[in-house]
Scaffold this active site. Structure first.
Site, PDB file in Angstrom:
ATOM      1  CB  SER A   1       2.320  -0.697  -5.360  1.00 20.18           C
ATOM      2  OG  SER A   1       3.005   0.110  -4.400  1.00 20.18           O
TER       3      SER A   1
ATOM      4  CE1 TYR B   1       1.836  -4.612  -1.614  1.00 17.49           C
ATOM      5  CE2 TYR B   1       3.446  -2.862  -1.867  1.00 17.49           C
ATOM      6  CZ  TYR B   1       2.142  -3.289  -1.893  1.00 17.49           C
ATOM      7  OH  TYR B   1       1.129  -2.410  -2.215  1.00 17.49           O
TER       8      TYR B   1
HETATM    9  N1  LIG Z   1      -2.998   2.094   0.403  1.00 21.32           N
HETATM   10  C1  LIG Z   1      -1.906   2.361  -0.272  1.00 21.32           C
HETATM   11  O1  LIG Z   1      -1.199   3.331   0.044  1.00 21.32           O
HETATM   12  C2  LIG Z   1      -1.505   1.515  -1.449  1.00 21.32           C
HETATM   13  C3  LIG Z   1      -0.409   1.955  -2.191  1.00 21.32           C
HETATM   14  C4  LIG Z   1      -0.029   1.211  -3.301  1.00 21.32           C
HETATM   15  C5  LIG Z   1      -0.747   0.093  -3.685  1.00 21.32           C
HETATM   16  N2  LIG Z   1      -1.820  -0.313  -2.929  1.00 21.32           N
HETATM   17  C6  LIG Z   1      -2.547  -1.501  -3.389  1.00 21.32           C
HETATM   18  O2  LIG Z   1      -3.926  -1.230  -3.410  1.00 21.32           O
HETATM   19  C7  LIG Z   1      -4.672  -2.444  -3.213  1.00 21.32           C
HETATM   20  C8  LIG Z   1      -5.663  -2.216  -2.073  1.00 21.32           C
HETATM   21  O3  LIG Z   1      -4.928  -1.914  -0.898  1.00 21.32           O
HETATM   22  P1  LIG Z   1      -5.531  -1.133   0.342  1.00 21.32           P
HETATM   23  O4  LIG Z   1      -4.490  -0.194   0.795  1.00 21.32           O
HETATM   24  O5  LIG Z   1      -6.892  -0.631   0.025  1.00 21.32           O
HETATM   25  O6  LIG Z   1      -5.564  -2.356   1.392  1.00 21.32           O
HETATM   26  P2  LIG Z   1      -6.653  -2.858   2.439  1.00 21.32           P
HETATM   27  O7  LIG Z   1      -7.358  -1.719   3.070  1.00 21.32           O
HETATM   28  O8  LIG Z   1      -5.910  -3.819   3.288  1.00 21.32           O
HETATM   29  O9  LIG Z   1      -7.701  -3.626   1.531  1.00 21.32           O
HETATM   30  C9  LIG Z   1      -7.422  -4.887   0.994  1.00 21.32           C
HETATM   31  C10 LIG Z   1      -8.704  -5.459   0.429  1.00 21.32           C
HETATM   32  O10 LIG Z   1      -8.432  -6.758  -0.120  1.00 21.32           O
HETATM   33  C11 LIG Z   1      -9.303  -7.710   0.485  1.00 21.32           C
HETATM   34  N3  LIG Z   1      -8.630  -9.008   0.546  1.00 21.32           N
HETATM   35  C12 LIG Z   1      -7.513  -9.323   1.269  1.00 21.32           C
HETATM   36  N4  LIG Z   1      -7.201 -10.632   1.095  1.00 21.32           N
HETATM   37  C13 LIG Z   1      -8.136 -11.134   0.253  1.00 21.32           C
HETATM   38  C14 LIG Z   1      -8.367 -12.436  -0.292  1.00 21.32           C
HETATM   39  N5  LIG Z   1      -7.573 -13.474  -0.014  1.00 21.32           N
HETATM   40  N6  LIG Z   1      -9.433 -12.607  -1.123  1.00 21.32           N
HETATM   41  C15 LIG Z   1     -10.256 -11.569  -1.411  1.00 21.32           C
HETATM   42  N7  LIG Z   1     -10.090 -10.329  -0.927  1.00 21.32           N
HETATM   43  C16 LIG Z   1      -9.038 -10.125  -0.102  1.00 21.32           C
HETATM   44  C17 LIG Z   1      -9.639  -7.112   1.866  1.00 21.32           C
HETATM   45  O11 LIG Z   1     -10.860  -7.564   2.427  1.00 21.32           O
HETATM   46  P3  LIG Z   1     -10.993  -8.912   3.353  1.00 21.32           P
HETATM   47  O12 LIG Z   1     -10.062  -8.737   4.504  1.00 21.32           O
HETATM   48  O13 LIG Z   1     -12.451  -8.934   3.721  1.00 21.32           O
HETATM   49  O14 LIG Z   1     -10.629 -10.057   2.455  1.00 21.32           O
HETATM   50  C18 LIG Z   1      -9.784  -5.637   1.483  1.00 21.32           C
HETATM   51  O15 LIG Z   1     -11.043  -5.404   0.894  1.00 21.32           O
HETATM   52  C19 LIG Z   1      -3.629  -3.511  -2.907  1.00 21.32           C
HETATM   53  O16 LIG Z   1      -3.343  -4.257  -4.068  1.00 21.32           O
HETATM   54  C20 LIG Z   1      -2.405  -2.715  -2.487  1.00 21.32           C
HETATM   55  O17 LIG Z   1      -1.206  -3.411  -2.703  1.00 21.32           O
HETATM   56  C21 LIG Z   1      -2.197   0.376  -1.805  1.00 21.32           C
END
Ligand SMILES: NC(=O)c1ccc[n+]([C@@H]2O[C@H](COP(=O)([O-])OP(=O)(O)OC[C@H]3O[C@@H](n4cnc5c(N)ncnc54)[C@H](OP(=O)(O)O)[C@@H]3O)[C@@H](O)[C@H]2O)c1
Length: 262
Positions: A148, A162
């Site tokens: 991130s 985080y």
């Molecule tokens: N969106 C952004 O702007 C952004 C920016 C920078 C970095 N990121 C990074 O991108 C990655 C994805 O984020 P996102 O924004 O797409 O978040 P999200 O929509 O909350 O998706 C998170 C995913 O991880 C899964 N997950 C959560 N806990 C888990 C566990 N214990 N075991 C297995 N799977 C698990 C969730 O599914 P379940 O609930 O079914 O487990 C979901 O598929 C993360 O690492 C986040 O830090 C996101």
């Protein structure tokens, strides 16, 4: 030069943690379109199944909770029962926690550090054999950690664990890359900026307001994320090792610094 072939993923096996929604799903869709067979994993089986059904027959649900080392090993065992090698692992599943400094709880520390730092390490360790079987000098296997921009610069929110976890994962990417390159496994990372998701509700629900603070004047799209992941996963990205590619519309590297006296 066949530049289209550079970006193809035909015949490659990929595993994407957190592939059921958000950034993981964006990458899954891109990989399937480039010809890969993609396993999407997350805790909720139904969500994985829905995504797999939407992305077609080359997308398969493999639900597991990977917040513990035992969970990481169970996912690796499940994959090993189906495949003899793994070409691409995307360590994408992640969690965030925001709370004031004074009351920030141990739970908000452990949950985030476990999923964002410990799991990418131990899942890659558990999949080492399959990744070694997938990689060769001519076609290295890939591990792509989703970090991130919050590991590169501060955001205004009190997301202590985080920030620490994402900075740690950027550095862990380099350390693992240094070890695994000899096994023909290239480790890299993508540092996303603002992408609409359940985690980034501000980008999802208030995209116009969020866009104003971004030099590109927009939030990231599915194509921005898939394009970068395809580049790193394919032949096109074979010479990128240990690095983090920032995909944020210029927030980290093209923002003009403000002055405290205006
Ligand atoms: N969106 C952004 O702007 C952004 C920016 C920078 C970095 N990121 C990074 O991108 C990655 C994805 O984020 P996102 O924004 O797409 O978040 P999200 O929509 O909350 O998706 C998170 C995913 O991880 C899964 N997950 C959560 N806990 C888990 C566990 N214990 N075991 C297995 N799977 C698990 C969730 O599914 P379940 O609930 O079914 O487990 C979901 O598929 C993360 O690492 C986040 O830090 C996101």
């Amino acid at each position: 030069m066949d530049t289209n072939a550079l970006f193809r993923l035909d015949g490659r096996i990929a595993l994407i943690t957190g592939g059921s929604r958000g950034i993981g799903r964006m990458i899954a869709e891109g990989f399937v379109a480039q010809g890969a067979k993609v396993y999407v994993s997350s805790r909720k089986a139904e969500a994985c199944e829905e995504t797999a059904a939407a992305l077609g027959e080359n997308c398969i649900a493999l639900p597991h909770d990977i917040s513990t080392v035992a969970g990481c090993r169970a996912l690796a065992d499940d994959l090993a029962a189906r495949e003899s090698g793994l070409d691409i692992l995307v360590n994408n599943a992640g969690a965030a926690w925001g709370e004031p400094f004074e009351t920030f709880p141990e739970k908000g520390w452990d949950k985030v550090m476990d999923l964002n730092v410990k799991s990418p390490f131990f899942l890659t360790q558990a999949l080492h054999g399959l990744l070694k079987a997938g990689g060769s000098a001519d076609r290295p296997a890939k591990v792509i950690n989703i970090t991130s921009i919050d590991g590169q610069r501060l955001n205004p929110w009190e997301t202590y664990s985080y920030h620490a976890s994402k900075s740690a994962l950027i550095y862990l990417t380099k350390r693992m890359a240094a070890r695994l390159v000899r096994d023909h496994i290239n480790v890299t990372s993508i540092a996303p900026g603002a992408f609409a998701s359940d985690m980034n509700k501000a980008a999802r629900d208030h995209g116009d307001a969020v866009s104003k603070a971004i030099p590109a004047r927009r939030i990231g799209t599915d194509e921005d994320m898939a394009g970068t992941a395809i580049y790193l996963a394919s032949r096109a990205g074979d010479y990128v090792i240990g690095d983090t590619i920032t995909v944020d519309g210029g927030l980290v590297n093209a923002s003009l610094g403000g002055s405290i006296d205006g």
